[in-house]
Design an enzyme around this catalytic site. Structure first.
Site, PDB file in Angstrom:
ATOM      1  N   ASN A   1      41.173  58.459  37.197  1.00  0.00           N
ATOM      2  CA  ASN A   1      39.943  57.962  37.776  1.00  0.00           C
ATOM      3  C   ASN A   1      39.177  59.203  38.830  1.00  0.00           C
ATOM      4  OD1 ASN A   1      42.220  57.326  39.539  1.00  0.00           O
ATOM      5  ND2 ASN A   1      41.310  56.040  40.708  1.00  0.00           N
TER       6      ASN A   1
ATOM      7  N   ASN B   1      42.663  45.127  43.840  1.00  0.00           N
ATOM      8  CA  ASN B   1      42.657  44.694  42.706  1.00  0.00           C
ATOM      9  C   ASN B   1      43.654  44.839  41.715  1.00  0.00           C
ATOM     10  OD1 ASN B   1      41.170  43.318  40.398  1.00  0.00           O
ATOM     11  ND2 ASN B   1      40.310  45.225  39.915  1.00  0.00           N
TER      12      ASN B   1
ATOM     13  N   ASP C   1      50.641  51.933  43.754  1.00  0.00           N
ATOM     14  CA  ASP C   1      49.121  51.835  43.444  1.00  0.00           C
ATOM     15  C   ASP C   1      48.322  52.464  44.235  1.00  0.00           C
ATOM     16  OD1 ASP C   1      47.413  51.277  41.291  1.00  0.00           O
ATOM     17  OD2 ASP C   1      46.991  49.247  42.053  1.00  0.00           O
TER      18      ASP C   1
ATOM     19  N   GLY D   1      41.364  48.910  46.898  1.00  0.00           N
ATOM     20  CA  GLY D   1      42.364  49.844  46.867  1.00  0.00           C
ATOM     21  C   GLY D   1      43.144  50.075  48.161  1.00  0.00           C
TER      22      GLY D   1
END
Length: 417
Positions: free
Chosen positions: A97, A280, A307, A326
């Site tokens: 990303n 998320n 994450d 995030g």
């Protein structure tokens, strides 16, 4: 090259004959050459003495975002890998990303080039679809040949079932792994937090657990039809656990992860509308948190990820509904996990990642390549901004009590402490 002797280290490695023993470990030219009591060293070796030193096989994080290329203001690959090393991780899987999205072989080669000569090894994940837009498959085979270890669109679910099906069929030609984030966008709608009593009371739009579960059920049906291998990242609901457990019982090649924050935090944190807790999938309730912990312990959940997703202040310190999802998580991962899980389970879930991605494991034995995480298992402390090494500071763990602390790593013939 760093030749060292780790003094009085408690070895945590169930696959090693030295498991749970307190011994010295002598490392020369990146190899373990001797393990025993009171090992002699000379001027060619540096002695490493730390309080309550523990050593395990190197940890790997299955999901980190670093921003580069394009979002270097959030994090660079060089600094991100230094953060990972200080946080005890000898390997990280890099999400695609960035800007541009890592969806072709030249982008894979770019990030691998940026990661050269670092103690922590970077393994790139290639985007599953062009631009991670969910419409057309990216150059999967070319990216595999360039060094991609798996393919997935970070935090974006493939809404088109046929694209998902074709991807699972196509990667089997080269034993590829599809990473399938699961969320039905229509059911999620404009939801931003877990749908439940707290979202109702706070007036925040909720995301039903069904949004995740429906997509997991669909993807498991597709996997049963196509064969192949699928990894479902960051699951967060009780029904998701049940669906994956059933699929494994059928013999499907499916693995899954859970994020550290889902195991430690709940939607109770939302009371102050602090956007650091906007993630998320969203933080769930206490019943779900406990179910996720049990699924980690019983093996349904294969691995745990930080994450880690650094975000700049312009995108994070906003009204809750406008802020990006995030949290950073590398620095806090180990200390946070030990507050909810036994040490050996934490280590197992941070090292078993490698087998999912087909990466060699290095047992702590004489003759093995030294790929080691170093940590103090028992210190109690509070996570503050001073503990953040990332360029971005968007941590959901600020102010949280930690148990145990990562000290660093020995990997790629390099010691980081």
């Amino acid at each position: 090259m760093t030749n060292i002797v780790l003094k009085n280290a408690t070895i945590i490695d169930p696959k090693s004959a030295f498991h749970k023993q307190i011994l010295d470990i002598k490392i020369q030219d990146g190899k373990i050459i001797e393990i025993g009591n009171n090992l002699a060293s000379d001027a060619n070796f540096i002695e490493i003495v730390e309080d309550n030193l523990h050593v395990s096989q190197g940890w790997m994080d299955s999901s980190v975002s670093f921003g580069e290329p394009g979002f270097e203001d959030r994090e660079t690959i060089a600094n991100g890998l230094k953060v990972a090393a200080k946080s005890g991780f000898t390997a990280v899987a890099l999400q695609p990303n960035s800007f541009p999205v890592i969806d072709n072989q030249s982008q894979i080669r770019f990030v691998l080039d940026k990661a050269k000569n670092q103690a922590t090894t970077l393994y790139p994940i290639g985007a599953l679809t062009n631009g991670s837009e969910g419409n057309d498959l990216a150059e999967l085979f070319d990216m595999k040949n360039a060094g991609a270890i798996a393919f997935g669109d970070y935090n974006k679910a493939i809404q088109n079932a046929n694209i998902q099906k074709i991807a699972l069929q196509y990667v089997q030609d080269f034993n590829g792994l599809v990473i399938s984030f699961c969320q039905d966008n229509n059911i999620k709608g404009k939801g931003i937090v877990h749908e439940g009593p707290i979202s109702t009371r706070l007036g925040l739009k909720g995301i039903p657990t069904l949004a995740e579960e429906l997509h997991i059920a669909r993807n498991l049906f597709l996997l049963e039809y196509t064969g192949g291998k699928m990894h479902i990242p960051t699951i967060s609901t009780i029904k998701s656990i049940e669906l994956i457990k059933e699929a494994k019982a059928k013999g499907l090649q499916v693995t899954c992860s859970v994020a550290v924050h889902q195991l430690v935090l709940t939607d109770d944190q939302l009371e102050g509308f602090d956007s650091r807790y906007k993630v998320n999938p969203p933080l769930r309730d206490e019943v779900t948190r406990k179910a996720l912990i049990n699924a980690v312990i019983d093996g349904t959940i294969d691995c745990i990820t930080s994450d880690h997703n650094p975000l700049d202040i312009e995108h994070k310190k906003l009204e809750f509904d406008l802020a990006k999802d995030g949290t950073i998580g590398l620095e806090s991962a180990f200390g946070a996990l030990q507050t909810v899980l036994p040490l050996e389970v934490v280590i197992e879930k941070l090292t078993s990642v490698k087998s999912i991605f087909g990466i060699e494991e290095n047992t702590i034995e004489v003759g093995s390549t030294a790929n080691l995480s170093l940590f103090n298992a028992n210190s109690n402390w509070t996570f503050t901004k001073e503990n953040i090494l990332s360029k971005s500071k968007n941590s959901a763990f600020l102010g949280q009590t930690m148990k145990g602390k990562a000290l660093g790593i020995y990997n790629n013939n390099t010691l980081i402490l």
